[in-house]
Scaffold this active site. Structure first.
Site, short mmCIF file in Angstrom:
data_model
loop_
_atom_site.label_atom_id
_atom_site.label_comp_id
_atom_site.label_asym_id
_atom_site.label_seq_id
_atom_site.Cartn_x
_atom_site.Cartn_y
_atom_site.Cartn_z
N SER A 119 36.85 28.87 41.17
CA SER A 119 35.86 29.67 40.45
C SER A 119 35.33 28.94 39.23
CB SER A 119 36.45 31.01 40.04
OG SER A 119 37.41 30.86 39.02
N ALA A 136 42.54 35.47 34.58
CA ALA A 136 43.58 34.84 35.40
C ALA A 136 43.03 34.36 36.76
CB ALA A 136 44.71 35.82 35.61
N ASP A 190 43.43 45.50 29.76
CA ASP A 190 42.35 45.87 30.67
C ASP A 190 41.03 45.33 30.12
OD1 ASP A 190 40.37 47.07 32.20
OD2 ASP A 190 41.38 49.00 32.30
N ASP A 224 34.09 37.34 34.98
CA ASP A 224 34.01 37.24 36.44
C ASP A 224 34.87 38.34 37.06
OD1 ASP A 224 33.12 36.13 38.83
OD2 ASP A 224 34.80 34.74 38.98
N LYS A 229 29.19 41.41 41.17
CA LYS A 229 29.61 41.40 42.58
C LYS A 229 28.78 42.44 43.33
CE LYS A 229 32.97 38.82 40.97
NZ LYS A 229 33.10 37.38 41.20
#
Length: 357
Positions: A190, A223, A262, A278, A307
């Site tokens: 990514s 992550a 979060d 992302d 997305k």
């Protein structure tokens, strides 16, 4: 000049419907009308204009950067087919006489398995055609500047689309594809999305002005650290927000603070230069998150991915970006917003939001 009555648009395979819907709407906004033609997963769309010469007008009146799902485009002559296998170059010279003058010929194929199998032939034929064009004086000397660039799109050994595009209103890359090498020490592939986004959106001096060592950044949904790796590479100090584990080598740089929180409830202790995101979630929810950061003045620049759902992807993009712009306008926030489905994107688009006040 010949009848440039169609436009060929390169896109990601599987996104022909979105590319077609977008070009139809954008054309209407500048007074050009027609209809799209495409097959699923063919990697390109043909937009047929109703009025002769409208394709050339489109190259001048519609800014290429407004097209999200189009990687590259050019106005083309009627499809060329059934060229003799013994001499394909000579008939192409006659077609070339109908195009506006150019100094460069870009030879392309579709970004599909079938297209990639044609690349060897396309290179050889393109080289032979370029030599023939220069020999006849049809293609200007390489160092001479021209407003136009010629494109030859190879469908097979006998079938081609031939046309031209405005150099300053198109991608400088063949098929609009920027191929990047994956850094072996990056935590995930990514990372290429953010690298390509910076190269695509930040032009000229903008990279030096907006990617300055010592800047601060927040990476939401970080992550294992593919985007954080790019920020660290630019010598930025990063707050990586994710409940998942970060790459050990990244943490050892001393430039990353990992917050197991979060992404949708995290608030930075103070404003940062860059926000990157992302996060895998509904595009409307990510849009609201970006709006929150912008209206609160928590960042100056934001690079984020939306997305896309399986259905009505173009409608979803239009709705999210329109909402973002409307709310920023109502709040009196100055901004610049661009979006593109980049080569390293998949079922998503990448957006750059630059806040000017």
């Amino acid at each position: 000049m010949g009848q440039l009555n169609a436009v060929l648009l390169h896109c990601r395979g599987g996104f022909e419907k979105e590319c077609a819907a977008e070009i139809t709407e954008r054309c209407a906004s500048v007074g050009v009308y027609g209809y799209p033609q495409f097959e699923p997963s063919q990697g390109y769309v043909i937009f047929k204009c109703y009025q002769p010469g409208d394709a050339e007008q489109l190259m001048q009146s519609l800014p290429f950067e407004r097209l999200i799902f189009t990687r590259q485009w050019f106005a083309c002559l009627p499809q060329i087919s059934d060229l003799p296998t013994g001499d394909r170059v000579t008939p192409m010279l006659e077609w070339a006489r109908q195009l506006p003058q150019a100094a460069e010929l870009m030879v392309e194929v579709a970004d599909t398995t079938e297209g990639r199998e044609l690349q060897g032939f396309a290179r050889k034929f393109g080289s032979a055609l370029s030599q023939g064009l220069r020999r006849e004086g049809l293609l200007l000397p390489r160092k001479q500047r021209s407003d136009w660039r010629w494109h030859l799109f190879v469908l097979d050994g006998k079938t081609f689309w031939f046309g031209a595009t405005r150099v300053r209103n198109s991608s400088p890359l063949a098929m609009g594809i920027r191929r990047l090498k994956f850094p072996k020490d990056a935590p995930s592939r990514s990372t290429l999305k953010l690298e390509e986004a910076w190269l695509h959106f930040l032009r000229g001096k903008q990279q030096q002005e907006k990617l300055v060592p010592g800047m601060t950044a927040v990476d939401l949904g970080a992550a294992p650290g593919g985007w954080t790796w790019q920020l660290v590479r630019k010598d930025m100090h990063v707050i990586a927000v994710d409940n998942g584990p970060m790459n050990d080598d990244l943490m050892e740089t001393g430039q990353v603070e990992h917050r197991r929180e979060d992404a949708f409830t995290f608030a930075p202790p103070k404003p940062v230069d860059w926000l990157v995101c992302d996060v895998v979630d509904k595009p409307v929810r990510v849009t609201e998150l970006m709006l929150q950061w912008a209206l609160n003045g928590w960042c100056r620049e934001a690079m984020f991915n939306l997305k896309l759902p399986m259905k009505k992807r173009f409608d979803e993009v239009e709705s999210c970006l329109a909402h973002l712009e409307e709310q920023l306008h109502l709040a009196g926030v100055g901004y610049r917003l661009q979006a593109k489905q980049l080569y390293h994107d998949r079922e998503e688009i990448t957006c750059w939001l630059s806040l000017t006040s």
